[in-house]
Design an enzyme around this catalytic site. Structure first.
Site, PDB file in Angstrom:
ATOM      1  N   ASP A 197       0.830  -1.211   0.000  1.00 44.14           N
ATOM      2  CA  ASP A 197       0.000   0.000   0.000  1.00 44.14           C
ATOM      3  C   ASP A 197       0.861   1.257   0.000  1.00 44.14           C
ATOM      4  O   ASP A 197       2.026   1.237   0.422  1.00 44.14           O
ATOM      5  CB  ASP A 197      -0.967   0.005   1.195  1.00 44.14           C
ATOM      6  CG  ASP A 197      -0.276  -0.041   2.558  1.00 44.14           C
ATOM      7  OD1 ASP A 197       0.713  -0.785   2.707  1.00 44.14           O
ATOM      8  OD2 ASP A 197      -0.726   0.675   3.474  1.00 44.14           O
TER       9      ASP A 197
ATOM     10  N   ASP B  72       8.773   4.347  -0.842  1.00 42.26           N
ATOM     11  CA  ASP B  72       8.074   3.696   0.283  1.00 42.26           C
ATOM     12  C   ASP B  72       6.899   2.888  -0.235  1.00 42.26           C
ATOM     13  O   ASP B  72       5.800   3.377  -0.285  1.00 42.26           O
ATOM     14  CB  ASP B  72       7.620   4.783   1.261  1.00 42.26           C
ATOM     15  CG  ASP B  72       6.994   4.225   2.517  1.00 42.26           C
ATOM     16  OD1 ASP B  72       7.092   3.011   2.753  1.00 42.26           O
ATOM     17  OD2 ASP B  72       6.386   5.007   3.265  1.00 42.26           O
TER      18      ASP B  72
ATOM     19  N   GLU C 279       0.003  -1.341   5.710  1.00 40.36           N
ATOM     20  CA  GLU C 279       1.041  -0.901   6.656  1.00 40.36           C
ATOM     21  C   GLU C 279       0.820   0.564   7.035  1.00 40.36           C
ATOM     22  O   GLU C 279       1.007   0.958   8.181  1.00 40.36           O
ATOM     23  CB  GLU C 279       2.438  -1.073   6.057  1.00 40.36           C
ATOM     24  CG  GLU C 279       3.570  -0.850   7.065  1.00 40.36           C
ATOM     25  CD  GLU C 279       3.977   0.603   7.259  1.00 40.36           C
ATOM     26  OE1 GLU C 279       4.623   0.901   8.282  1.00 40.36           O
ATOM     27  OE2 GLU C 279       3.641   1.465   6.417  1.00 40.36           O
TER      28      GLU C 279
HETATM   29 ZN   LIG Z   1       6.694   2.101   4.327  1.00 45.25          ZN
END
Ligand SMILES: [Zn+2]
Length: 425
Positions: A94, A123, A157
């Protein structure tokens, strides 16, 4: 030395870039949890081609899970020729919403100037791609390796991991004997090993009052003024005390080596739009404040909570009509994997070989999925290690450097070699 392994990673640079861009093209935005299933299926299909067994696990009943937004996780496993430990690479699939200020399409996977751009590039789809390439290179160079390799792509997350790693950990996916070592390729920089994170306590404090006409406030009791007294006590006593607490944990950035507390929000009284453009004419009978307290390994959570409730209790004794309630919203204990843990030593060997220097050992100011591996899976041989610069995460024009991904894939491949074949070369 690991020359063949390093060469095998280098030979896959185009594949690494293409895989990163492909992953970015799934707009796995959370909330609401968009496109998890196709992204997980894409990753699973790639690994199945390499002989991995794949499982798709939907976290039914997890926050946000619905038929429209299913929390789908993929876990892929390859068993080597002979028994041995299992190394698991876990990445969240995600990403946070793109937001404004982009100069490129955040979901196009744009490649330019030696970087891959897009929401989640750093990320952590770049880290996920680097781990896949590291594993594939390792399997090609050492097809007879012992033990097992797992790669997971997990949901949520960014919203706490409840529909992702926490769910899988509850089902036994992050426990011995299935898994022995876990590497989470979060963007902590290619030459740093992240051992854990600070603790978290979120709470909501409510002060009580008594509603009355705004022209005669003396007939009521103002909940916002009571909260003002709470904030004043925080300013006078709590913030200075927190600022004096320093940890031996190697937290980055430097400011996060101290205890911190954020005031996340404050709301009180009736509507601000009682008549269009005019506030409620009443004395507020409630006020709510949320706090986000980050604490250190040296602090225990009972003391952390006691610092706040001590102030509230004292105000209750000293201040006329003061009454409050406090509710816990979330708590996570601080975590730090030991430096001599096997996964730390293995990845450190990789960093020394690739960069010819010792790694930096760091602690993240905020938490990530390692907490569930430790608290639910009871597996402590876990670190975060991956390419990308943490400061770029969640920002416009997020990118990951191609050279950084290649170098960290090399480190991961050497780490695998140490953990599975017990050799640094
Ligand atoms: Zn992350």
């Amino acid at each position: 030395m690991n020359e063949r392994l390093l060469k095998a990673v280098e030979d896959r640079v185009d594949d690494l870039v293409a895989l990163t861009a492909d992953l970015i093209r799934f707009p796995t935005v959370n909330p609401p949890g968009e496109a998890y299933a196709p992204c997980a299926e894409f990753l699973g299909a790639r690994l199945r081609k390499r002989g991995f067994e794949t499982e798709f696990v939907r976290a039914e009943g997890a926050p946000g899970d619905s038929d429209r937004y299913p929390r789908v996780n993929v876990v892929a496993r390859f068993d080597g020729r002979s028994p041995g430990p299992c190394v698991h690479f876990n990445s969240h699939i995600d990403v946070v919403e793109a937001g404004d200020g982009w100069t490129v399409d955040p979901f196009a996977g744009v490649v330019k100037d030696g970087r891959v751009y897009g929401r989640g590039a750093c990320d952590m789809k770049g880290g996920l791609a680097a781990s896949v390439i590291a594993v594939e290179a390792f399997m090609d160079v050492y097809p007879d390796f012992p033990g097992a390799i797992e790669i997971s792509g997990t949901a949520d997350e960014e919203s706490g991991g409840f529909g992702g790693v926490a769910h899988l950990a509850r089902l036994g996916y992050f426990s011995k004997p299935k898994v022995d070592h876990v590497i989470i390729p979060e963007p902590l920089n290619k030459d740093r090993i992240c051992l854990g994170h600070r603790g978290v306590w979120w709470a909501e404090i409510e002060t009580k009052g008594e509603i009355a006409h705004g022209s005669m406030p003396f007939l009521g009791d103002n909940a916002v003024r009571h909260m003002g007294a709470v904030l004043q006590a925080f300013e006078d006593e709590l913030f200075p005390a927190l600022d004096r607490k320093m940890t031996r944990m190697p937290v980055v950035p430097e400011g996060a080596k101290r205890s911190t507390m954020n005031i996340n929000s404050i709301h009180g009284g009736q509507t601000e739009d009682f008549r269009p453009g005019l506030p409620s004419p009443n004395v507020p009978d409630w006020c709510r404040l949320t706090i986000d307290r980050r604490f250190l390994l040296e602090e225990d959570i009972a003391t952390v909570k006691g610092e706040v409730t001590g102030i509230l209790e004292r105000l209750k004794r000293e201040r006329k009509k003061f009454d409050y309630e406090i509710r816990d919203l979330m708590e996570v204990l601080p975590l730090m994997t030991e430096r001599d843990a096997p996964v730390v030593k293995a990845v450190a060997k990789g960093i020394m070989e690739v960069f010819d220097r010792e790694p930096d050992y760091v602690i993240s100011p905020g938490t990530y999925d390692q907490k569930h591996v430790a608290r639910i899976g009871h597996l402590y041989d876990c670190i975060a290690y991956g390419p990308g610069i943490l400061d770029l995460a969640h920002r416009p024009d997020e990118w990951v450097g191609i050279a950084d991904m290649v170098e960290s894939a090399k480190v991961m491949a050497i780490g695998l070699n140490v953990l599975l074949r017990g050799t640094a070369g």
